[in-house]
Motif scaffolding. Structure first.
Motif, mmCIF file in Angstrom:
data_model
loop_
_atom_site.group_PDB
_atom_site.id
_atom_site.type_symbol
_atom_site.label_atom_id
_atom_site.label_comp_id
_atom_site.label_asym_id
_atom_site.label_seq_id
_atom_site.Cartn_x
_atom_site.Cartn_y
_atom_site.Cartn_z
ATOM 1 N N UNK A 191 0.832 -1.211 0.000
ATOM 2 C CA UNK A 191 0.000 0.000 0.000
ATOM 3 C C UNK A 191 0.865 1.259 0.000
ATOM 4 N N UNK A 192 2.172 1.057 -0.111
ATOM 5 C CA UNK A 192 3.065 2.200 -0.310
ATOM 6 C C UNK A 192 3.440 2.960 0.952
ATOM 7 N N UNK A 193 3.294 2.330 2.129
ATOM 8 C CA UNK A 193 3.644 3.026 3.385
ATOM 9 C C UNK A 193 5.164 3.223 3.446
ATOM 10 N N UNK A 194 5.612 4.477 3.495
ATOM 11 C CA UNK A 194 7.061 4.687 3.388
ATOM 12 C C UNK A 194 7.868 4.228 4.610
ATOM 13 N N UNK A 195 7.242 4.200 5.808
ATOM 14 C CA UNK A 195 8.001 3.855 7.013
ATOM 15 C C UNK A 195 7.245 2.872 7.899
ATOM 16 N N UNK A 196 7.992 1.929 8.479
ATOM 17 C CA UNK A 196 7.434 1.046 9.506
ATOM 18 C C UNK A 196 8.302 1.168 10.764
ATOM 19 N N UNK A 197 7.641 1.201 11.904
ATOM 20 C CA UNK A 197 8.353 1.326 13.183
ATOM 21 C C UNK A 197 8.016 0.091 14.012
ATOM 22 N N UNK A 198 9.042 -0.652 14.448
ATOM 23 C CA UNK A 198 8.795 -1.852 15.252
ATOM 24 C C UNK A 198 9.277 -1.645 16.684
ATOM 25 N N UNK A 199 8.403 -2.013 17.611
ATOM 26 C CA UNK A 199 8.690 -1.890 19.049
ATOM 27 C C UNK A 199 9.015 -3.289 19.578
ATOM 28 N N UNK A 200 10.186 -3.440 20.207
ATOM 29 C CA UNK A 200 10.565 -4.759 20.731
ATOM 30 C C UNK A 200 10.997 -4.626 22.192
#
Ligand code: GAP
Length: 449
Positions: free
Chosen positions: A407-416
């Protein structure tokens, strides 16, 4: 690696990811009508906002309008649409199928004599028999009735283009905005055409949306203004929508192709999956519209030039583009495939300012309340800043990345678990798939929209 995008690629992604659905799908749909889903409406709104920004807000002499879809039918009589808004149609005697005669003949011409010759030996694409009748013109206006009585006196039309009411409001806008020539009126809105053969997804539909601007000018300036608005369209596509110049072509209309109101017309063709086709038109409509409305309404719409003390009917240069075609062009241009760890990846390389979702936030694991809580905090923080942010805790991280890529989302942020200790997160870039460890406080420095 980009590839040649097929129509099926676009239609399937649009459906799979909630951009565009067939309208009334559960009843089998209705040809030429589409519904925009949650992501489609975001993308379309971003496109429209960009156009409005470039067209209206960045020009101090272009004014917005939002007119009614149904107007007094006299408007469409005066504009020539009731008599002349036609496409050539050809019927098959054997099976009754109807086709666009020019499309079937493989020409841009709408000259009936020429079409008759070209179709003389053609078979009907529906039944295969050589029983096509003589081509004829067919009016595309959609009709309705206003009020309780369905008789001829109550007939009205759904507007076939947004342009018409911009001419009838010419004096209202000029007076209220104290506008001097040259000035423009712009509007974005729905238009309706009873197309003979709607096709190619949202490329040719019966309910469409247009972004149009009518620029009222001194007739002496028509060549110069025509060139200016051609340039505007070309640059908008490249600079604001990120479309490559190699995907665009100019196409000049010859006499047989031009609409009944135009003295000159240049289209920008885009390389759609089905080939180079019309995306955006610039037309010199001369004084055709204002003159006809003056004649039919009896209202004087001539312009008095204070400097030269001359009175004249302004010419109009029109800039006109369909929202659905623009969405299709943006999707086609952005559609990219590459390989990640031996697996095919599909992603939309949309300019970040067009992306429906700007950032997606993932807790690494679903069943850890402390991770979910922290991820929710980051999500709320980013949502305040960027608006369209998505929270996703469903499936493994790889799958979640793929969904956002499509869907073209430029950024993903993962919380670990490290996030809980040192307030750092993983920021992943859609195009490079590179992941960086950064602090939550520094996210805004790396997210560039
Ligand atoms: N006011 C001028 C006008 O309407 P047009 O060439 O008929 O000119 C302008 O239409 C633009 O509207 C086209 O370049 C195209 O982008 C879009 N358009 C026209 N007919 C369409 C249809 N049936 N489906 C989708 N878009 C359409």
């Amino acid at each position: 690696m980009s590839k040649d995008v097929t129509l099926e690629d676009i239609v399937s992604l649009a459906k799979r990811r909630g951009f565009v659905f067939q309208s009334s799908e559960i009843y089998g749909g209705l040809a030429g009508f589409y519904d925009y889903g949650p992501l489609g409406v975001e993308l379309v709104n971003n496109i429209k906002a960009l156009w409005w920004q470039a067209m209206v807000r960045e020009h101090d002499n272009i004014f917005g309008l939002d007119s009614a879809i149904i107007q007094n039918p006299k408007l469409w009589e005066a504009s020539g649409h009731v008599a002349g808004f036609t496409d050539p149609l050809v019927d098959c005697k054997s099976c009754g199928a109807r086709h666009r005669a020019d499309h079937l003949a493989g020409t841009d011409s709408t000259d009936i004599k020429e079409l008759t010759k070209l179709l003389a030996n053609k078979a009907c694409p529906n039944c295969g028999k050589k029983t096509l009748m003589k081509p004829r013109f067919y009016n595309m206006m959609m009709k309705t009735w206003v009020g309780p009585v369905e008789d001829d006196s109550a007939v009205a039309y759904l507007r076939p283009e947004t342009a018409g009411p911009m001419y009838t409001n010419y004096e209202n806008v000029r007076e209220t905005m104290r506008a001097k020539l040259p000035f423009g009126i712009a509007q974005i809105g729905k238009a309706f055409r009873n197309e003979i053969s709607p096709r190619d997804f949202v490329f040719r539909v019966r309910e469409l949306e247009q972004m149009e601007m009518q620029y009222f000018i001194n007739p002496a300036d028509d060549k110069k203004e025509y060139e200016n608005w051609r340039k505007f369209a070309w640059e908008f596509l490249i600079k604001r929508l990120g479309i490559a110049e190699s995907e665009l072509q100019w196409h000049e209309h010859d006499k047989n192709e031009r609409a009944h109101y135009a003295a000159a017309a240049h289209d920008i063709y885009f390389k759609f999956p089905q080939g180079f086709k019309e995306l955006w038109g610039t037309h010199n409509r001369t004084d055709f519209d204002l003159s006809n409305h003056m004649k039919a309404s009896g209202k004087d719409m001539q312009y008095f030039d204070e400097e030269t003390k001359k009175r004249f009917t302004p010419y109009v240069v029109e800039s006109s583009v369909g929202v659905g075609r623009m969405l299709m062009a943006v999707l086609t241009s952005a559609y990219t495939e590459d390989e990640q760890n031996g697996e095919k990846r599909i992603f939309l390389k949309l300019p970040a300012h067009l992306a429906p979702i700007k950032v997606a936030v993932f807790p690494l694991l679903k069943n850890k309340p402390e991770l979910i809580k922290k991820a929710r905090e980051v999500y709320v923080m980013l949502k305040k800043e960027y608006g369209n942010v998505m929270f996703d805790d469903n499936g493994n991280i790889g799958k979640r990345y793929r969904r956002q890529d499509e869907i073209g989302t430029p950024y993903c942020v993962t919380i670990d678990f490290d996030t809980l200790k040192d307030a750092t997160v993983t920021l992943r870039n859609r195009d490079t798939t590179k992941q960086n460890r950064i602090t939550i406080n520094n996210l805004h420095k790396s997210i560039v929209l």
